[in-house]
Design an enzyme around this catalytic site. Structure first.
Site, PDB file in Angstrom:
ATOM      1  N   LYS A 156       0.841  -1.203   0.000  1.00 27.64           N
ATOM      2  CA  LYS A 156       0.000   0.000   0.000  1.00 27.64           C
ATOM      3  C   LYS A 156       0.871   1.246   0.000  1.00 27.64           C
ATOM      4  O   LYS A 156       0.581   2.223  -0.702  1.00 27.64           O
ATOM      5  CB  LYS A 156      -0.941  -0.030   1.218  1.00 27.64           C
ATOM      6  CG  LYS A 156      -2.040  -1.076   1.068  1.00 27.64           C
ATOM      7  CD  LYS A 156      -2.811  -1.360   2.353  1.00 27.64           C
ATOM      8  CE  LYS A 156      -3.786  -2.519   2.160  1.00 27.64           C
ATOM      9  NZ  LYS A 156      -4.453  -2.946   3.389  1.00 27.64           N
TER      10      LYS A 156
ATOM     11  N   GLN B  31      -4.537  -1.797   9.725  1.00 26.33           N
ATOM     12  CA  GLN B  31      -4.406  -3.091   9.044  1.00 26.33           C
ATOM     13  C   GLN B  31      -4.978  -4.213   9.911  1.00 26.33           C
ATOM     14  O   GLN B  31      -4.603  -4.365  11.078  1.00 26.33           O
ATOM     15  CB  GLN B  31      -2.927  -3.358   8.717  1.00 26.33           C
ATOM     16  CG  GLN B  31      -2.684  -4.621   7.923  1.00 26.33           C
ATOM     17  CD  GLN B  31      -3.323  -4.581   6.533  1.00 26.33           C
ATOM     18  OE1 GLN B  31      -3.202  -3.613   5.798  1.00 26.33           O
ATOM     19  NE2 GLN B  31      -4.022  -5.659   6.167  1.00 26.33           N
TER      20      GLN B  31
ATOM     21  N   ASP C  12     -11.029   2.823   4.270  1.00 26.72           N
ATOM     22  CA  ASP C  12     -11.421   1.426   4.055  1.00 26.72           C
ATOM     23  C   ASP C  12     -12.947   1.277   3.990  1.00 26.72           C
ATOM     24  O   ASP C  12     -13.453   0.211   3.662  1.00 26.72           O
ATOM     25  CB  ASP C  12     -10.884   0.537   5.195  1.00 26.72           C
ATOM     26  CG  ASP C  12      -9.540  -0.096   4.855  1.00 26.72           C
ATOM     27  OD1 ASP C  12      -9.286  -0.322   3.652  1.00 26.72           O
ATOM     28  OD2 ASP C  12      -8.756  -0.358   5.789  1.00 26.72           O
TER      29      ASP C  12
END
Ligand code: NAD
Length: 292
Positions: A54, A98, A121
């Protein structure tokens, strides 16, 4: 005839080139570059690889990124404090925690604490609610990446039957929700599907799957989807990432599916790269939201 293989890496390169231009345009009018902060708790090897990918992708498109590494023994309160600091930091456009988090941490509490306008997200209940009402702020990365893949492969969903296997909050549920809506960010042809959401208690799953024009497998079981579960000519989207003795494999028996599907995504090199790309798109969107 063998299915065409949807090249997620190439599609990602194409979309990232567009995002790079949009980031440059955003900066050219006096804005700071968007900034993504990734929070990594502990030493999970797969998570480290995901976060590294990422960061690299962000750099490619001109998005700044920071990695905050937190000790694996941290508490929910430690993480809540960090998230709160990031929420209040005006230089931060998007926050990504994460997953998975260590067992002692209340993951939902942490995800709920992320400011909904920095929730790149799209896991926050406010963003899930907006999506369910058909007026999304951020679109969840993996499902929207799949819509992009279908769109750029000229596979529409309107009026078609779609089977999604797996009902996770991250993939299956939002995927089903998005494709059943009246419209999408890529137009009504990429929505308006008749969607069946299958899970571990579904009866006759093979039959349901074999009736679908578009089959999305997000289960986490190697080669779960076999040839008899695929309608001839269907588009098969394999979300699964399973580490086996034979290396990374998806949820679909790829070799068998190749003979019957019309189009199929490989693992690796299919859905995964798109997930990262949509995260970048969302980070730019978050920066734009902050700049108005
Ligand atoms: P999850 O692990 O949270 O849930 C799995 C789902 O599969 C559950 O809803 C369950 O009902 C369903 N399921 C399990 N066994 C089943 C069975 N026998 N029959 C029918 N349904 C069954 O799912 P997730 O987080 O969506 O992850 C699924 C897979 O996708 C994993 O391999 C994960 O690593 C992968 N993944 C990939 C990406 C990507 O970017 N490529 C992103 C997210 C997840």
């Amino acid at each position: 005839m063998a299915a065409s293989i949807i090249d997620g890496k190439q599609l990602s390169r194409d979309i990232q080139a567009e995002i790079k231009q949009q980031v440059a345009d955003f900066v050219a009018v006096g804005n700071a570059a968007p900034k993504l902060v990734a929070v990594l708790v502990g030493e999970d090897p797969a998570s480290q690889v995901y976060v590294k990918n990422k960061k690299l992708a962000a750099k490619r498109v001109g998005i700044d990124s920071d990695l905050m590494r937190i000790d694996g023994s941290s508490t929910t309160e430690d993480l809540l404090k960090l998230v709160n600091d990031l929420n209040n930091d005006s230089s931060v456009s998007g926050i990504l925690v994460q997953l998975p988090l260590p067992d002692q941490i209340d993951s939902l509490k942490v995800l709920d604490a992320i400011s909904p306008t920095k929730d790149v997200d799209a896991f926050h209940p406010e963003n899930v609610g907006l999506l369910s009402q058909g007026r999304p702020r951020f679109l969840p990365c993996t499902p929207f990446g799949i819509v992009h893949m279908l769109f750029r492969s000229k596979i529409t969903t309107s009026g078609k039957s779609v089977c999604v296997i797996g009902r996770s909050d991250i993939v299956g549920k939002p995927m089903a929700m998005m494709l059943a809506q009246k419209d999408s960010a890529l137009g009504p042809d990429m929505a308006n599907a008749t969607v069946t959401l299958c899970h571990s208690r579904t009866k006759n799953l093979a039959e349901v799957a074999a009736a679908a024009d578009v089959l999305v497998a997000a289960i986490g079981r190697p080669k779960f989807v076999t040839a008899d579960m695929i309608k001839p000519g269907a588009a098969v989207i394999d979300v699964g990432i399973n580490r086996t003795d034979d290396g990374l494999v998806g949820d679909v028996d790829f070799d068998a599916a190749l003979e019957i599907a019309g189009a199929i995504t490989p693992v690796p090199g299919g859905v995964g790269p798109l997930t990262v790309t949509i995260l970048l798109e969302n980070t730019l969107k978050a920066a734009k939201l902050m700049s108005v």
